[in-house]
Design an enzyme around this catalytic site. Sequence first.
Site, PDB file in Angstrom:
ATOM      1  N   GLY A  14     -23.531  67.696   0.680  1.00  0.00           N
ATOM      2  CA  GLY A  14     -24.521  66.769   1.242  1.00  0.00           C
ATOM      3  C   GLY A  14     -24.424  65.430   0.532  1.00  0.00           C
TER       4      GLY A  14
ATOM      5  N   SER B 227     -18.708  66.539  -1.729  1.00  0.00           N
ATOM      6  CA  SER B 227     -17.584  67.060  -0.954  1.00  0.00           C
ATOM      7  C   SER B 227     -17.616  66.571   0.494  1.00  0.00           C
ATOM      8  CB  SER B 227     -17.515  68.591  -1.024  1.00  0.00           C
ATOM      9  OG  SER B 227     -18.786  69.180  -0.826  1.00  0.00           O
TER      10      SER B 227
ATOM     11  N   LYS C 152     -28.979  68.606  -3.610  1.00  0.00           N
ATOM     12  CA  LYS C 152     -28.049  69.718  -3.839  1.00  0.00           C
ATOM     13  C   LYS C 152     -28.251  70.343  -5.212  1.00  0.00           C
ATOM     14  CE  LYS C 152     -24.346  67.178  -3.478  1.00  0.00           C
ATOM     15  NZ  LYS C 152     -24.941  65.864  -3.231  1.00  0.00           N
ATOM     16  N   SER C 153     -28.201  69.489  -6.238  1.00  0.00           N
ATOM     17  CA  SER C 153     -28.280  70.004  -7.612  1.00  0.00           C
ATOM     18  C   SER C 153     -29.634  70.633  -7.877  1.00  0.00           C
ATOM     19  CB  SER C 153     -28.039  68.868  -8.623  1.00  0.00           C
ATOM     20  OG  SER C 153     -26.721  68.397  -8.479  1.00  0.00           O
TER      21      SER C 153
ATOM     22  N   THR D  17      40.998  78.565   7.282  1.00  0.00           N
ATOM     23  CA  THR D  17      40.106  78.001   8.293  1.00  0.00           C
ATOM     24  C   THR D  17      40.767  76.810   8.967  1.00  0.00           C
ATOM     25  OG1 THR D  17      39.045  76.550   6.718  1.00  0.00           O
ATOM     26  CG2 THR D  17      38.065  78.698   7.037  1.00  0.00           C
TER      27      THR D  17
ATOM     28  N   ASP E 102      48.690  69.357   8.183  1.00  0.00           N
ATOM     29  CA  ASP E 102      48.802  69.228   6.734  1.00  0.00           C
ATOM     30  C   ASP E 102      49.622  70.332   6.093  1.00  0.00           C
ATOM     31  OD1 ASP E 102      47.407  66.909   6.669  1.00  0.00           O
ATOM     32  OD2 ASP E 102      45.484  67.825   6.195  1.00  0.00           O
ATOM     33  N   GLY E 103      49.996  71.334   6.886  1.00  0.00           N
ATOM     34  CA  GLY E 103      50.851  72.390   6.343  1.00  0.00           C
ATOM     35  C   GLY E 103      50.082  73.517   5.695  1.00  0.00           C
ATOM     36  N   LYS E 104      48.898  73.744   6.188  1.00  0.00           N
ATOM     37  CA  LYS E 104      48.034  74.759   5.594  1.00  0.00           C
ATOM     38  C   LYS E 104      48.595  76.177   5.798  1.00  0.00           C
ATOM     39  CE  LYS E 104      44.182  74.548   7.501  1.00  0.00           C
ATOM     40  NZ  LYS E 104      44.022  75.759   8.318  1.00  0.00           N
TER      41      LYS E 104
END
Lengths: 305, 646
Positions: free
Chosen positions: B479, B553, B485-486, B122, B46-48
Amino acid sequence: MQNSATATPLTHLQRLESEAIHIMREVAAEAENPVMLYSVGKDSAVMLHVAKKAFFPSPPPFPLLHVDTTWKFQEMYRMREKAAKDAGMELLIHQNPEAKERGINPFDHGAVHTDMWKTQGLKQALDHYGFDAAFGGARRDEEKSRAKERIFSFRSANHRWDPKNQRPELWKLYNTQKAKGESIRVFPLSNWTELDIWQYIHLENIDIVPLYFSASRPTVKRDGMLLMVDDERFRFEEGEEAVERSIRFRTLGCYPLTGAVESEATTLPQIIQEMLLTTTSERQGRAIDHDQAASMEKKKQEGYF
Amino acid sequence: MTHSENIDSETIYKTDALIAEDIDAYLEAHQHKTMLRFITCGSVDDGKSTLIGRLLYDSKMIFEDQLATLEADSKKVGTQGQEIDFALLVDGLAAEREQGITIDVAYRFFATEKRKFIVADTPGHEQYTRNMVTGASTADLAIILIDARQGILTQTRRHSYLAHLIGIKHLVVAVNKMDLVDYDQAVYDEIIADYAAFAREIGIEAFTPIPISGLAGDNITSKSTHTPWYDGPALVEHLENVEVMATANQAKPLRMTVQWVNRPNLDFRGFSGQIASGTVRPGDEVRVLPSGKTSTVKRIVTMDGDLDEAVAGQSVTLTLAEEIDCSRGDVIAAADAPPQVADQFESTIVWMDEAELLPGRSYWMKIGTQFVSVTVQSPKYQVNVNNMEQLAAKTLELNGIGVAEIATDRPIIFEPYEDNRDLGGFILIDKISNATVAAGMLHFCLRRSQNVHWQDVDIDRAAHALQKRQEPRVVWFTGLSGSGKSTIANMVEKRLHALGKHSFLLDGDNVRHGLNKDLGFTDADRVENIRRIGEVAKLMADAGLIVLTAFISPFRAERQLVRSMLPEDEFIEIFVDTPLSVAEERDVKGLYKKARAGELKNFTGIDSDYEIPENAEMRIDTTKMSPEEAAEIIVDKIVGSWSYTI
């Protein structure tokens, strides 16, 4: 917050300086035992000046190393001591003991002189002190093979450079990882041109060896080169005698190998003016890479800086 | 020489006269030049190299002795017959010159009236993607060269894609060798139309097309008389005027990666680094990451005296008003707009080593001045650089480009690459060979929680706890519904209160009516429900409280998640173990009945799983002890564990 339309662009010298500072700080932070190779020339003067700025108010956290051939100009030796003292840095001087013992000199030994004093001397010094990173003042614009060299250039344990096996260098991320025994040459001035160097010396008022400025000096013309009779060791060939000429030097090295130019330039602007109007490149004054276009590349593979 | 003399080149390089007449004026002008870095991309033919040689030649960067070498070399190995082969000026290493092809990145320099230029040259060769990416990483602008006789080739697409990938904002499409198509506008227009269509496809927003001839010098330094139909700028004119990245970065918030801590003596502590973006002045409030601590800039220290202001691109040393921890790898940022901290990212990776990527292997990563371990997952896809197709890939080979998730071994400070190259661009280093094996660009982090910046506070969790004379705990009851639980948690809190402890009970009902009212009972919502409760519990623990939570949970993973949020020993998991049959028989709220009747979906124990804890700190068997007995044991466990310190 300002927008980019009102932002002040940095000048090219500001950016080059900033890049060099960044590189030096990376090395100081990551290398175990860095050193700055100091050749007393104008590039070394700039490199040292930038190092002082990079670490101010601390002195640069590494010593200076001069690989001495014993054949430098007397004014260079004077400048060397002064520069190290001003920077508050330790100055290490290495002279290849073998070359000294065998009396290797530029008059009798030609290329062997450069190889033993400089190439072998450098390797000896780096091995002796165990330096794993060494700053050098080389620039990419000096010579074609340098244009492709990395800023961080790796050397094997026996100091060879392999141009086919260089690490890619992206952004400003330098990979300083290395195996035991390997070392890195670091070129913080890679992107500077000769004009940048002179302009920076001018702007920053950097002290350089007076030999860069014209003065009347004793000279001999030989093989198209203008040599200076710097001390009593100079060997006159038949029919030669010292002639006073107004000369200066564009590069500095061993005095019997360094060609002067006739000049009346006694100030930095005048030097820059001459440089810009001149039609020969800087390296022509060095006897070292005249032989062939690719000679520098060969020397580097062998371990020349 | 075949090239036409550029009559107008004096307008670009008119300083030549100034050098002779008034060197001081010249130096004054030169001193204020800015700098632009660019890359030239093109195929072998390409002629770079010719274009670069031409730019050097026209800017008088070639000395007589170099020219003599060039002329000699041109005759020996040149490709232009007896003419000067400009390409030889730029093709450096001996090995390459013999092959007639450049194989690496080379840097060239030239200057005009306004600017100094650094050109990364490059190769266009097929297998050297890595070289182009390397050269492009420091470039402000890319010149894509197209041979006017060939039009857009595979390489054109590849180079454009790579330039775009690396974030180059200024693209010049130079249609070269216009002299060989008789400066035909139709040829040029067609190529540009093709290119515009392609550019849109890959997301290139803008580009500057220019018809040129590197060999003949058309539209390089000055407008060519051969292309009267072209009304844009000549190439050099354009290069002189585009905005450089460093300047554009000044408008962004302050970021400075700390390279080195400057401590010449006990009285001075400076932080040295190059400013990546923004500006800084003494008095500015800054935040140091990753600690998040804030301070004020006291001085900008340089050898030439303190500065009033420093901007993106400058290397400086800052001192701060307050003594705070800051070391190499940290980032000093604008206090009100700090960058993010995270440890998992999506990134684009360009592989640069002969040895292919090993997903899962640990590599070193350097990003800014941070140095961490990183693992790369198998790429999501690889990009075919010739047609931008996304291909499935298990790994990346030399010159392979892919998108992959990566994880660092500790959180790092980052910004998306598009916003900030310094905090978004990284390299990977092989831990054994020490080779630079890849370059990469971070796009975004994968953990949303890490987006939240940690507000640094002076009254920390230890201070909160100390004031309450207790150690924070999260007591996590898990549980089945109706397991008790509570009931037990309530009794525990009463006892803690009587002992003068500061506590808070989070339970399913009160949280679901407020914080989590948007969540249902699908598995995904249950996960989110627990995550939020975990975060709230953690905040309360930070405040020094003993937090009691009573939630079914059901999933181990979420309980583990909450455990991992807290310091070791602060999380106490209590499994309230009531067999399903017993809980269903109690059925205090009548929920089991509804679930059995199908009126309640996703009910734990019925049609949703309960994963029994494997390493709970305590298990309460409610068939063997009363709630009162259970509460007593639990309080002993909570208070007993630190009572000796009080």
